[in-house]
Motif scaffolding. Structure first.
Motif, PDB file in Angstrom:
ATOM      1  N   UNK A 212      31.818  29.074  13.529  1.00 33.61           N
ATOM      2  CA  UNK A 212      30.663  28.746  12.697  1.00 33.61           C
ATOM      3  C   UNK A 212      30.849  27.349  12.132  1.00 33.61           C
ATOM      4  N   UNK A 213      29.914  26.481  12.445  1.00 30.17           N
ATOM      5  CA  UNK A 213      30.004  25.107  11.956  1.00 30.17           C
ATOM      6  C   UNK A 213      28.842  24.788  11.037  1.00 30.17           C
ATOM      7  N   UNK A 214      29.154  24.181   9.915  1.00 29.18           N
ATOM      8  CA  UNK A 214      28.120  23.792   8.961  1.00 29.18           C
ATOM      9  C   UNK A 214      27.304  22.648   9.536  1.00 29.18           C
ATOM     10  N   UNK A 215      25.997  22.816   9.542  1.00 25.99           N
ATOM     11  CA  UNK A 215      25.108  21.790  10.068  1.00 25.99           C
ATOM     12  C   UNK A 215      24.337  21.088   8.958  1.00 25.99           C
ATOM     13  N   UNK A 216      23.941  21.833   7.933  1.00 23.09           N
ATOM     14  CA  UNK A 216      23.182  21.243   6.836  1.00 23.09           C
ATOM     15  C   UNK A 216      23.566  21.917   5.538  1.00 23.09           C
TER      16      UNK A 216
END
Length: 598
Positions: A551-555
Motif C-alpha cells: 500500500x503506497x500513499x498517493x495523496x
C-alpha cells in the motif's frame, strides 16, 4: 355534522401548517443532521448512490415503503430533478405525528372559552418542541419510528377516530419493525383503557375491534410484501449473515476490548480473520460468512463465562434504577411528572380500575427496560424511543381523564385545581424544550463541523470522477451525514451491515472483484483512511492474501482542524514509487497542489 367535521379538519390543517413552519424555522437556525450513518447508508441505497440505480433493499426499513421511495427516486432521476425523498419522508413522519398530537390536544380540550383551547394548544406545541422537534434536528429512523408509534398511542387514547393511529402504526412498522413490536404492550394498555371507559359508559360494541383487525391485516400484508422483496437466495443468505453480524458486534464485547487479541485461535479464527473482524473492515474478506461469525459468538460466550443469574439480574435492576433517576433527564422528569399528574387525577376521581391499569403499565415498562438492559441492547436511541412512546400514551390518558372528569365529577367547578395541573404540565414541557433544544442544537452544530471536513474530502475526490474509493470503517464512523444532501457515489465503506449483501457484490463486480481485497488490485480503486489510523495490519493482510503487494500513499487530503485523510494505492513492491501529491482543502472549495519527490 358536515360543519363540525369541517372544523376538525381546520384544526388539524392549522396544526400541521403551524408545526411545519416551526420545523422550517428550527431547520433554518440549526440545519438538521443525522444521528448515525445508518440512515445515510439507507438513503444511498434508495437514491442510487450506492450502486448507481435506486434500489428498494434498504435492509432495516421494509417493503413496500422502500420500494415506493426507490421508485420516486427513479422517476425524478429520469426527469433530471434531484428530490431528497428519504429525508422528506422522515421529516413528514415527524410532522404527521406531531400535528395529530397538537390537534388532539385542542380537540380534547372541548372548551368553549378561548383560554382553555389556547392552553391545550400550548400544551401540544410544547410537547412537540421539547420531545419531537429535537429529533428532527438530530434525525434517526429508529426514533422517527417511535414518534410515529407515540402519535398513534396518543390518538388511540384521546382521539375520536382510528384511521390515523392505524396509519401511524403501519408506518412505524415499515420504518423500524422492532420499535413497532416494542410499542405493542403500550398499545395493549391503550386498548384496555378505552375498554374500561366503554364498560363504564356501557357503550361497548363489536366495532371497537375492527381497527385492531385492520392493523393486523395491514402489518401482515407489509410483512408478506417484504418477504417477497427479499425472497431471492442471495438476500436470504445476506439476512442470515446480518443476523450473525449483529450477534457478534451488538451483543458481545468483541469491538470494545482488545482482550482477545492474543486469543484469536480460541475463537476459531485465523490471525487474518481476527484482524478483519476487529477493525470491522469485513468487506475485505467475503469468506467470513455467518457460520464463522456464529462460531465466534459461541466461543466468546464460553471465554467470558455465563453471568450468575441472581447477581446479574440485580445488576440489571440497579442499572434500570440509576438510569431512571440520573441518566434519562429531562425525559425521566417529564415521565415522573406525567405519572404523578395522572395518579393524582385517578385518585381524586376514585378510578380504581384505571389506577390498576396504570400500575400494570409501570410494571410492564419496567420489565421491558430490564430485559433490554440484560440483553445489552440499550443504546440512547432505544431508551429515548421508549420514553417517547410512553409519554405520548400518558399524555393521552391524562387528557381523556381530564375531559371525562368535567362530565362525571364536575371538574369545571374546581378551576383552580385544574389550572394548577395544567400549569405543572406546561412547566415540565417548557423545561424539557428549554433543555433539549439548545443541547440538540449544540450536538447538531458539532456534527455539521465534522461534516464540513467530510464535504471537503468528497469534493477533492470529484476531480477523479472515474476512481472508486474503499474506506476504512473507523476512519468514517464520526461522519453521519446531513439531511437534504446528496451522498458521495465514489466512496464505499470497507465494513458495516451491508457486508455480504448483493448490493456490495454488485458494486465490486464492476471492478472484477468478489471482495474488497481483490478490488484494490484494480487500477481505478483506491483505499482511504484517516491520517492517524495505523494500517500496517492491512498491508500485512493484503500481502498475505495477494502476494508481493504494497500500500503506497498517493495523496494526503488536509481538511482543517488537524484532520487528514490519506489515499493509498495497492501496488507491486517492485514498482517505481510515483510522485506523492499533497492536497490542501479550503472551505471555499479551492485546492492547491504541491508536488514533492519521494
Amino acid at each position: 355534522m358536515g360543519n363540525k367535521k369541517m372544523k376538525k379538519w381546520q384544526v388539524r390543517g392549522s396544526a400541521a401548517a403551524f408545526l411545519l413552519l416551526l420545523m422550517a424555522v428550527a431547520g433554518r437556525v440549526t440545519a438538521p443532521v443525522y444521528y448515525l450513518n445508518d440512515d445515510v447508508t439507507m438513503r444511498s441505497i434508495l437514491s442510487g448512490a450506492c450502486t448507481g440505480i435506486p434500489d428498494g433493499h434498504a435492509v432495516y426499513m421494509k417493503y413496500p415503503l422502500t420500494g415506493l421511495l426507490a421508485g420516486l427516486y427513479r422517476l425524478t432521476g429520469k426527469l433530471g430533478v434531484s428530490v431528497p425523498w428519504f429525508d422528506l419522508f422522515l421529516a413528514g413522519c415527524v410532522l404527521l405525528a406531531g400535528a395529530g398530537i397538537l390537534a388532539g390536544c385542542v380537540e380534547a380540550a372541548g372548551e368553549k372559552r378561548a383560554v382553555g383551547r389556547a392552553a391545550a394548544a400550548l400544551l401540544g406545541i410544547l410537547f412537540f418542541a421539547g420531545l419531537f422537534l429535537p429529533h428532527y434536528l438530530y434525525l434517526h429512523y429508529t426514533i422517527v419510528a417511535a414518534i410515529l408509534a407515540g402519535g398513534a398511542l396518543f390518538l388511540w387514547e384521546a382521539g375520536p377516530g382510528r384511521a390515523l393511529p392505524v396509519l401511524l402504526l403501519v408506518l412505524c412498522y415499515q420504518v423500524r419493525s422492532q420499535v413497532f413490536y416494542l410499542a405493542l404492550p403500550f398499545l395493549l394498555v391503550a386498548v384496555l383503557d378505552r375498554g374500561l371507559e366503554a364498560a363504564r359508559r356501557r357503550s361497548g360494541n363489536l366495532a371497537a375491534g375492527i381497527p385492531l383487525a385492520v392493523l393486523a391485516l395491514a402489518v401482515a400484508a407489509c410483512w408478506g410484501v417484504d418477504r417477497i422483496g427479499y425472497g431471492s437466495e442471495e438476500w436470504q443468505s445476506y439476512r442470515e449473515y446480518n443476523a450473525s453480524r449483529t450477534s457478534l458486534y451488538d451483543y458481545t464485547d468483541f469491538l470494545s476490548t482488545d482482550r482477545y487479541r492474543e486469543r484469536y485461535e480460541e475463537l476459531g479464527l485465523s490471525l487474518e480473520q481476527y484482524q478483519v473482524l476487529a477493525h470491522y473492515d469485513t468487506v475485505l474478506d467475503q469468506e467470513i460468512d455467518a457460520r464463522v461469525l456464529d462460531r465466534t459468538v459461541t466461543r466468546l460466550a464460553a471465554l467470558r463465562g455465563e453471568a450468575a443469574g441472581e447477581g446479574y439480574l440485580r445488576q440489571c435492576l440497579e442499572s434500570y434504577y440509576r438510569h431512571v433517576r440520573y441518566d434519562g433527564r429531562p425525559y425521566s422528569l417529564v415521565w415522573a411528572g406525567g405519572y404523578g399528574i395522572l395518579l393524582l387525577l385517578l385518585a381524586v376521581h376514585r378510578r380504581w380500575d384505571r389506577l390498576l391499569l396504570l400500575g400494570a403499565l409501570l410494571a410492564g415498562r419496567s420489565l421491558i427496560w430490564v430485559y433490554l438492559i440484560a440483553r445489552g441492547r440499550f443504546p440512547e436511541r432505544i431508551w429515548i424511543s421508549l420514553y417517547l412512546m410512553e409519554l405520548c400514551l400518558l399524555l393521552g390518558m391524562t387528557l381523556r381523564e381530564s375531559a371525562g372528569s368535567r362530565e362525571a365529577w364536575g371538574w369545571s367547578k374546581n378551576r383552580g385545581g385544574r389550572a394548577g395541573i395544567v400549569s405543572l404540565g406546561l412547566a415540565l414541557l417548557c423545561m424539557t424544550a428549554a433543555v433539549e433544544l439548545p443541547r440538540t442544537a449544540a450536538r447538531a452544530e458539532e456534527q455539521q463541523r465534522k461534516q464540513a471536513q467530510w464535504n471537503l474530502l468528497t469534493e477533492s475526490l470529484e476531480a477523479e470522477e472515474n476512481t472508486f474509493y474503499l474506506m476504512d470503517v473507523f476512519s468514517a464512523v464520526a461522519y453521519a451525514g446531513e439531511v437534504y444532501k446528496k451522498d458521495s457515489e465514489q466512496i464505499m465503506l470497507l465494513g458495516g451491515w451491508l457486508t455480504q449483501s448483493p448490493l456490495v457484490a454488485q458494486r465490486l463486480a464492476a471492478y472484477d472483484a468478489s471482495d474488497g481485497a481483490q478490488a484494490l488490485l484494480h487500477g481505478q480503486v483506491r483505499l482511504i483512511a484517516a491520517g492517524d489510523r495505523d494500517i500496517s495490519w492491512l498491508e500485512a493482510y493484503l500481502a498475505g492474501r495477494l502476494g508481493a503487494v504494497e500500500l503506497k500513499a498517493r495523496e494526503s487530503v488536509s481538511c482543517g482542524e488537524d484532520v487528514e485523510f490519506v489515499i493509498y494505492q495497492l501496488e507491486d513492491k517492485n514498482a517505481a514509487y510515483p510522485e506523492c501529491r499533497a492536497l490542501s482543502c479550503r472551505k471555499d472549495g479551492l485546492f492547491t497542489a504541491n508536488v514533492e519527490e519521494s
